[in-house]
Design a protein around this motif. Structure first.
Motif, PDB file in Angstrom:
ATOM      1  N   SER A 255      45.836  42.326  37.219  1.00 56.80           N
ATOM      2  CA  SER A 255      45.548  41.346  38.088  1.00 56.80           C
ATOM      3  C   SER A 255      44.708  41.860  39.190  1.00 56.80           C
ATOM      4  CB  SER A 255      46.737  40.620  39.321  1.00 56.80           C
ATOM      5  OG  SER A 255      45.723  40.304  40.859  1.00 56.80           O
ATOM      6  N   THR A 256      44.079  43.199  39.483  1.00 55.15           N
ATOM      7  CA  THR A 256      42.958  43.564  40.154  1.00 55.15           C
ATOM      8  C   THR A 256      42.011  44.338  39.358  1.00 55.15           C
ATOM      9  OG1 THR A 256      45.211  45.387  41.463  1.00 55.15           O
ATOM     10  CG2 THR A 256      43.086  45.932  41.269  1.00 55.15           C
ATOM     11  N   ALA A 257      42.949  44.036  37.972  1.00 56.84           N
ATOM     12  CA  ALA A 257      41.873  44.874  36.646  1.00 56.84           C
ATOM     13  C   ALA A 257      41.073  42.974  36.319  1.00 56.84           C
ATOM     14  CB  ALA A 257      42.469  44.799  35.766  1.00 56.84           C
ATOM     15  N   LEU A 258      41.331  42.160  36.750  1.00 58.64           N
ATOM     16  CA  LEU A 258      41.168  41.094  36.702  1.00 58.64           C
ATOM     17  C   LEU A 258      39.861  40.443  37.476  1.00 58.64           C
ATOM     18  CD1 LEU A 258      43.976  38.823  34.635  1.00 58.64           C
ATOM     19  CD2 LEU A 258      41.045  39.434  33.856  1.00 58.64           C
ATOM     20  N   TRP A 259      40.581  40.601  38.984  1.00 56.80           N
ATOM     21  CA  TRP A 259      39.649  40.393  40.226  1.00 56.80           C
ATOM     22  C   TRP A 259      38.017  41.324  39.530  1.00 56.80           C
ATOM     23  CZ3 TRP A 259      39.702  35.985  42.642  1.00 56.80           C
ATOM     24  CH2 TRP A 259      40.610  35.420  42.208  1.00 56.80           C
ATOM     25  N   PHE A 260      38.352  42.131  39.398  1.00 56.93           N
ATOM     26  CA  PHE A 260      37.218  43.274  39.230  1.00 56.93           C
ATOM     27  C   PHE A 260      36.090  42.554  38.063  1.00 56.93           C
ATOM     28  CE2 PHE A 260      39.200  46.876  41.838  1.00 56.93           C
ATOM     29  CZ  PHE A 260      38.349  46.987  42.430  1.00 56.93           C
ATOM     30  N   VAL A 261      37.086  42.000  37.177  1.00 55.78           N
ATOM     31  CA  VAL A 261      36.244  41.769  35.824  1.00 55.78           C
ATOM     32  C   VAL A 261      35.539  40.387  36.691  1.00 55.78           C
ATOM     33  CG1 VAL A 261      35.837  39.867  34.168  1.00 55.78           C
ATOM     34  CG2 VAL A 261      37.118  42.534  34.200  1.00 55.78           C
ATOM     35  N   GLN A 262      35.863  39.614  37.376  1.00 55.77           N
ATOM     36  CA  GLN A 262      35.766  38.649  38.325  1.00 55.77           C
ATOM     37  C   GLN A 262      33.917  39.235  39.205  1.00 55.77           C
ATOM     38  OE1 GLN A 262      36.009  34.808  38.438  1.00 55.77           O
ATOM     39  NE2 GLN A 262      36.513  36.031  36.800  1.00 55.77           N
ATOM     40  N   GLY A 263      34.111  40.341  39.426  1.00 56.58           N
ATOM     41  CA  GLY A 263      33.304  40.380  40.525  1.00 56.58           C
ATOM     42  C   GLY A 263      32.405  41.416  39.576  1.00 56.58           C
ATOM     43  N   PHE A 264      31.941  42.265  38.728  1.00 54.72           N
ATOM     44  CA  PHE A 264      30.600  42.210  38.100  1.00 54.72           C
ATOM     45  C   PHE A 264      30.572  41.683  37.511  1.00 54.72           C
ATOM     46  CE2 PHE A 264      33.600  46.854  39.513  1.00 54.72           C
ATOM     47  CZ  PHE A 264      32.248  47.058  40.579  1.00 54.72           C
ATOM     48  N   GLY A 265      31.607  41.184  36.197  1.00 50.64           N
ATOM     49  CA  GLY A 265      30.805  39.478  35.292  1.00 50.64           C
ATOM     50  C   GLY A 265      29.914  38.468  35.921  1.00 50.64           C
ATOM     51  N   GLY A 266      30.320  38.579  37.581  1.00 46.59           N
ATOM     52  CA  GLY A 266      29.481  37.588  38.540  1.00 46.59           C
ATOM     53  C   GLY A 266      28.350  38.399  39.016  1.00 46.59           C
TER      54      GLY A 266
END
Length: 314
Positions: A255-266
């Motif tokens: 979950s933590t990794a996916l939230w960082f993906v959302q932030g940096f990908g965004g």
């Protein structure tokens, strides 16, 4: 034997031979001239007045209209209005069906979401070829967000079962995110950027910049994982591992990794869209003018619809 004096008659004795003849006729009683052709001017006006009075009297004494006939006429008028309303409603239905048929012919049937199609959306059909890859990546980021929300909820639920403090609050809030963030993200930043590349309108780019900016901040906030915020992020992950709950901890890691993906990908695509925005020469003044024009047009459409609805009820 009568005298030969012509002035002995009473008619000539009582009349002044030098008087006005019209005055003489007026002074003669009306009863003496009934049926005679040599009636005077005044007498004629009297008889004409009498005829007019008789005519007025006959008009005012005419029989009143029948109440039953009035009721029948009112019923016929109401029935006519009802039929006109039905015809107008049927005409509106036909026009709406024709408009929908034209939209389907040019765009296709509603296809999104697949389980209950509400809108039509097709990147190959609506987005220029040069920008299709960008829009597809942004769409995949949005789909990844849905998976992130679902995994975050499962992790928070396991945190509750593991007895983590404030686990109930985290699970409840994360469940609410599954519905609110899903709808808000699609309507507020994915659909605007889709329309921006499709129509090249400044106002859609600004909607994307504003709301996707909030989404990026939200993703990093969720990645930190503060307790009672509905996040299975970093801080809650540490608490889970300290409690020796390995499976729940693994879900928190994902979950933590996916939230960082959302932030940096965004952030990456935010910058990419902004570069395209500058290259196309869009400005904030254009966006304001388009928002104003859209508001005026929508108000005109609502007024026309309201007028059609109210006129149909009359």
């Amino acid at each position: 034997m009568s005298s030969g004096n012509p002035f002995e008659h009473a008619e000539y004795n009582n009349t002044n031979p030098f008087a006005d003849s019209n005055q003489i006729q007026a002074d003669v009683p009306l009863t003496d001239h009934a049926g005679k052709a040599e009636v005077g001017q005044d007498y004629t006006s009297y008889t004409q007045y009498g005829d007019n009075q008789s005519s007025v009297y006959q008009t005012t004494t005419a029989a009143p209209s029948n109440a039953a006939d009035d009721a029948k006429n009112a019923a016929k008028a109401a029935e006519l209005r009802r039929r006109e309303e039905e015809l107008a409603a049927r005409e509106r239905e036909i026009q709406a069906a024709q408009a929908e048929a034209e939209r389907v012919r040019t765009q296709g049937k509603n296809n999104f979401p697949k389980f209950y199609p509400l809108i039509y959306m097709s990147i190959p059909a609506e987005i220029p070829k040069a920008h299709q890859a960008t829009v597809k990546f942004i769409y995949n980021i949005w789909l990844a967000l849905l998976g992130t929300l679902g995994l975050n909820f499962l992790a928070c639920m396991l945190m509750l079962f593991a007895g983590i403090p404030n686990g109930a609050a985290d699970m409840g809030v994360s469940l609410g995110y599954c519905f609110t963030i899903t709808a808000a993200s699609f309507l507020l930043w994915y659909r605007p950027v889709y329309n921006a590349f499709m129509k090249e309108m400044s106002m859609y780019y600004y909607f994307y910049f504003i709301f996707n900016g909030f989404h990026i901040l939200f993703a990093f906030y969720m990645a930190l994982g503060f307790p009672s915020t509905g996040s299975a992020g970093l801080i809650n992950m540490i608490q889970v591992f300290n409690g020796k709950h390995i499976f729940a901890g693994i879900l928190c890691v994902f979950s933590t990794a996916l939230w960082f993906v959302q932030g940096f990908g965004g952030l990456f695509f935010y910058r990419k869209v902004h570069q395209h925005y500058n290259q196309q020469g869009h400005t904030f003044d254009q966006a304001k003018a388009q928002v104003t024009s859209s508001a005026v047009r929508n108000e005109a459409v609502r007024s026309a619809a309201w007028s059609a609805a109210t006129s149909g009820r009359v």
